[in-house]
Design an enzyme around this catalytic site. Sequence first.
Site, PDB file in Angstrom:
ATOM      1  N   GLU A   1      38.106  56.580  24.645  1.00 33.78           N
ATOM      2  CA  GLU A   1      37.738  57.412  25.801  1.00 33.78           C
ATOM      3  C   GLU A   1      38.993  57.956  26.482  1.00 33.78           C
ATOM      4  O   GLU A   1      39.015  59.087  26.963  1.00 33.78           O
ATOM      5  CB  GLU A   1      36.912  56.608  26.816  1.00 33.78           C
ATOM      6  CG  GLU A   1      35.507  56.265  26.365  1.00 33.78           C
ATOM      7  CD  GLU A   1      34.599  57.479  26.258  1.00 33.78           C
ATOM      8  OE1 GLU A   1      35.015  58.481  25.645  1.00 33.78           O
ATOM      9  OE2 GLU A   1      33.465  57.419  26.743  1.00 33.78           O
TER      10      GLU A   1
ATOM     11  N   THR B   1      35.209  66.564  30.321  1.00 35.14           N
ATOM     12  CA  THR B   1      35.083  65.442  31.260  1.00 35.14           C
ATOM     13  C   THR B   1      36.283  65.398  32.208  1.00 35.14           C
ATOM     14  O   THR B   1      36.132  65.174  33.415  1.00 35.14           O
ATOM     15  CB  THR B   1      34.958  64.106  30.486  1.00 35.14           C
ATOM     16  OG1 THR B   1      33.762  64.171  29.708  1.00 35.14           O
ATOM     17  CG2 THR B   1      34.869  62.915  31.417  1.00 35.14           C
TER      18      THR B   1
HETATM   19  N1  HSE Z   1      31.200  58.399  34.046  1.00 33.55           N
HETATM   20  C1  HSE Z   1      31.846  59.441  33.317  1.00 33.55           C
HETATM   21  C2  HSE Z   1      31.897  60.682  34.186  1.00 33.55           C
HETATM   22  C3  HSE Z   1      31.061  59.721  32.078  1.00 33.55           C
HETATM   23  O1  HSE Z   1      30.855  61.010  34.760  1.00 33.55           O
HETATM   24  O2  HSE Z   1      32.945  61.298  34.304  1.00 33.55           O
HETATM   25  C4  HSE Z   1      31.616  60.846  31.251  1.00 33.55           C
HETATM   26  O3  HSE Z   1      30.792  61.014  30.128  1.00 33.55           O
END
Ligand code: HSE
Length: 312
Positions: A130, A182
């Site tokens: 990640e 993201t």
């Molecule tokens: N919790 C993370 C975000 C998940 O919302 O940035 C990204 O897939």
Amino acid sequence: MSLHSIKVFSPATVANIVCGFDVLGFALSTPVDELTVSISNTKGVTIVNEDEFNLPTTAEKNVCGGALLAMLDEVKDVAGFHIISKKNIMPGSGIGSSAASAAGAVIAANTLLGNIFSKEDLVRFAMNGEKVASGVKHADNIAPAIYGGVTLIRSIHPLDIVCLDAPELHVTIVHPQIEIRTADARQILKQNVLLKDAIKQWGNIAGLVAGFLQKDYDLIGRSLEDVIIEPVRSMLIPGFDEVKQQCKEAGALGGGISGSGPSIFMLSKNKHAAQAIEKAMQSVYDKIGLAYHTHVTTINTEGVKIVMDDKR
Ligand code: HSE
């Protein structure tokens, strides 16, 4: 290279579940990525992609590579791994594409090593994947992909993952064909939260967890509210408010942005409702004139699944 290879199906996931930013997530029955991993005599991680996404094959820049390099740091007698990756979960869609790669890779590799690592260790390794993808180690896609079902990540330092029982739930997803990174979707978030908003948010998180455990659909529906992240991120998603409204009218318990978007997910009690919700999503994006994909699926209680253990 070893002839022993493990093939896994690694599921898409919905992170946040609306109110639980970075702490809640669930796994989906479909779509799944396909990964085949074998032990290699070449040092490090080699990667072959069998899809059209052109993802990097340099281990340090690849999500599977990042996860398996972290694992190799803690393994003595193995030089490396070879991965064949066929992605069906589109990168940048918001349904945990990078987590599926990382989670699938670590489960397959651990199986090859005789399961020497715990699931918690695997989450720890996969979080490095990640980091490669978005610059941040979050576990709300990784944990449900590895454990299956609905997971609460109470803490990542130290890791504390709680698997939550939940009633049967159907999930409808629409992925409008825009890409939201993201890293960008995290950058735009406010760093400070008003106390009144925090109170609402933790009421909803507690309500959602209680709703899952008590199998109380109405409580789940009432708790699917996000007063902190959604008001900011939803601006990036054309038609978001309209989709939400139409889906609720079509029978959704509730829903919102899947992970960091642009996918939107909705929960419902049965397949009939899930299909009506899909139609509602389609009609909004047909009207706007934006291309999209939809998925009608369920919560996957199993997580990454080993589909072939070839010991030739
Ligand atoms: N919790 C993370 C975000 C998940 O919302 O940035 C990204 O897939």
